[in-house]
Write a protein that holds these residues in place. Structure first.
Motif, PDB file in Angstrom:
ATOM      1  N   GLU A  17       0.838  -1.202   0.000  1.00 51.46           N
ATOM      2  CA  GLU A  17       0.000   0.000   0.000  1.00 51.46           C
ATOM      3  C   GLU A  17       0.874   1.254   0.000  1.00 51.46           C
ATOM      4  OE1 GLU A  17      -2.909  -0.269   3.087  1.00 51.46           O
ATOM      5  OE2 GLU A  17      -3.955  -1.927   2.129  1.00 51.46           O
ATOM      6  N   ILE A  18       1.661   1.370  -1.024  1.00 49.04           N
ATOM      7  CA  ILE A  18       2.659   2.428  -1.116  1.00 49.04           C
ATOM      8  C   ILE A  18       2.032   3.818  -1.099  1.00 49.04           C
ATOM      9  CG2 ILE A  18       2.711   2.342  -3.649  1.00 49.04           C
ATOM     10  CD1 ILE A  18       5.703   2.929  -3.509  1.00 49.04           C
ATOM     11  N   GLU A  19       0.784   3.929  -1.558  1.00 50.87           N
ATOM     12  CA  GLU A  19       0.137   5.244  -1.598  1.00 50.87           C
ATOM     13  C   GLU A  19      -0.095   5.827  -0.206  1.00 50.87           C
ATOM     14  OE1 GLU A  19      -3.324   2.311  -1.513  1.00 50.87           O
ATOM     15  OE2 GLU A  19      -1.305   2.437  -2.355  1.00 50.87           O
ATOM     16  N   LYS A  20      -0.100   4.961   0.833  1.00 51.79           N
ATOM     17  CA  LYS A  20      -0.316   5.457   2.194  1.00 51.79           C
ATOM     18  C   LYS A  20       0.963   6.021   2.807  1.00 51.79           C
ATOM     19  CE  LYS A  20      -4.222   2.425   3.160  1.00 51.79           C
ATOM     20  NZ  LYS A  20      -4.779   1.358   4.022  1.00 51.79           N
ATOM     21  N   GLY A  21       2.090   5.744   2.190  1.00 53.95           N
ATOM     22  CA  GLY A  21       3.350   6.259   2.722  1.00 53.95           C
ATOM     23  C   GLY A  21       3.888   7.439   1.962  1.00 53.95           C
TER      24      GLY A  21
END
Length: 506
Positions: free
Chosen positions: A334-338
């Motif tokens: 979930e790279i978009e959350k980082g």
């Protein structure tokens, strides 16, 4: 073994360059002292050693100078002596917090042109030295064993084992090559100990030895808090569907693991975009399991820190640990959350600096680290991250088609000790059109609980009833999923074949 001539000559060059301080960060104290002894002999210099247990003494002798066990006392003595030479301080790092000791070290270094007393610090940690001392210092980095050197060490330990036990060590060439590959990046003493442990355990080099080596290697790195290590046992046979992704990955295994491969042609990574529960995380684990390399999971939650600069430092440490564990798969879930698409204005610019560090590392890394980034909403990712060249491909993981749903049901029935032949799997696959892999698994799990509550065996009707009671994500969030599917249609490669007409109608 690797020849030590180059290392000795490098130390001699540092001594002749008249650096007042030489820093050597290493656990291999005996080997470093042996190198320094050779360099001191070549340069005709006196070699003195100090430790808190023995005090300061001429290297190789037992007699120490009285009352020099304490670092401060030793530095006071050294500041007064006119004896030129090389003074090796072993494990002096606990004293780096003492301002008086640091000032004495600086005064000794600044007077080097009058009295050539070269201070050599050997310690596993030298990261707390103040900047004013670092400006006067040169770093010496000991060589780590390469593949040929590790192979020599393995052969030496194998011969020693055979001589002592009378038994020839067992193990095939593939297991040996994998062991050597995973021992890269470790110090010579650690390599020898791990090889010895592998042989003494059962006289063979096996998969258990590989797992032990990787676990020890991760622990030796300090077990970076933001980077979790996992030895994945998931293979593509445990994943239903995703035929095109599986084929793509299988073609790139050899180029990724080949030590002779040119770095510029090595696979870089992929983005797995798709619906929740579609199998993106399972696929990431399967890539590592299929290639037989460690899986390193980057946790953005543990990465971020409230203190300025600490988040970026944690990220650099995580990247360094991933490179040390290479070849490996780096999973960023979930790279978009980082990484925020708003440029980091809402967090003081932290996410913007994290993005910059990530992009720089992705462009400059030379070690075989394959990135698998998963995302549920790619619109939240900045375009400079997902452009071609950063990743090799963007795969869209849609809801499984009929064939994939049948595979998923079969996998989970077998996992629970049921014979798929008794469960009308094609009918279950048709009934579960529009369901994700996670939803199919949960239907089987819930049906199993119902059957156990009745003290009966699981029946096809139980699973069918559970499927009919479930409202899948494809219905609950139909609009958002249609938007995601529409975006991926012309911008991503589908991880599996498109849905059948029956699926579309459902």
């Amino acid at each position: 073994m690797q020849p030590d001539r180059d290392e000795v000559q490098e130390l001699c060059a540092l001594l002749r360059s008249r650096f007042p301080i030489i820093l050597i960060e290493s656990h291999e104290e005996p080997r470093i002292l042996e190198l320094l002894t050779k360099a001191a002999n070549l340069e005709s210099q006196v070699l003195m050693t100090w430790s808190i247990t023995c005090g300061i003494r001429r290297h190789g002798r037992d007699e120490a100078i009285y009352q020099t066990n304490d670092l401060l006392d030793m530095l006071k003595h050294l500041d007064k002596t006119a004896q030129n030479g090389i003074y090796v301080l072993c494990d002096a790092h606990p004293g780096f917090k003492d301002p008086i000791s640091m000032r004495l070290i600086r005064e000794i270094a600044l007077s080097h042109s009058k009295t050539a007393r070269t201070l050599v610090f050997i310690s596993p940690r030298l990261d707390e030295l103040p900047s004013e001392v670092l400006r006067l210092s040169a770093h010496f980095h000991p060589q780590l064993p390469n593949r040929d050197a590790i192979r020599v060490l393995v052969n030496e330990e194998a011969k020693r084992y055979e001589k002592q036990t009378g038994e020839r060590p067992r193990g095939d060439k593939q297991a040996l090559d994998m062991l050597i590959m995973h021992l890269l990046g470790m110090e010579q003493d650690d390599v020898r100990r791990l090889v010895r442990q592998a042989l003494r355990d059962d006289g063979a080099i096996s998969d258990d030895d590989l797992r032990r080596v990787l676990a020890t290697k991760y622990e030796a790195l300090g077990g970076a808090a933001s980077l979790a290590y996992e030895q994945s046992k998931v293979k593509f046979a445990d994943v239903g569907g995703l035929a095109q992704l599986k084929h793509w990955i299988s073609l790139r295994r050899k180029p990724f693991l080949d030590p002779s491969a040119v770095n510029i042609d090595r696979p870089k990574g992929i983005v797995l975009l798709g619906v929740q529960g579609g199998g993106k995380s399972l696929a990431a684990r399967a890539v590592a399991g299929e290639w037989g390399v460690p899986l390193m999971r980057l946790d953005f939650g543990a990465l971020y820190n409230k203190y300025y600069g600490e988040t970026e430092r944690n990220l650099r440490n995580a990247f360094a640990a991933a490179e040390a564990m290479s070849p490996c798969v780096l999973w960023i879930d979930e790279i978009e959350k980082g990484i925020s698409v708003d440029g980091g204005d809402g967090d003081g610019g932290v996410s913007r600096r994290v993005l910059g560090s990530l992009l720089t590392w992705m462009s400059e890394r030379t070690q075989p680290v394959f990135i698998v980034a998963t995302s549920n909403d790619i619109s939240q990712l900045p375009p400079e991250l997902i452009r071609k060249g950063r990743f090799d491909e963007i795969f869209f993981v849609d809801f499984p088609n009929a064939e994939a749903r049948a595979q998923i049901a079969t996998i989970h029935l077998k996992k629970r000790g049921c014979d798929p032949a008794h469960f009308e799997v094609p009918g279950l696959a048709k009934l579960s059109a529009g369901y994700s892999g996670a939803e199919i698994e949960q239907a089987i799990v819930s049906a199993s609980f119902e059957a156990r509550a009745r003290s009966e065996a699981l029946r096809p009707a139980d699973i069918q009833a559970e499927i009919e009671r479930t409202r899948p994500l494809s219905v609950v969030m139909a609009e958002r999923i249609d938007e995601l599917r529409s975006w991926a249609a012309d911008r991503a490669v589908f991880a599996d074949e498109c849905a059948t007409s029956d699926d579309a109608a459902a």
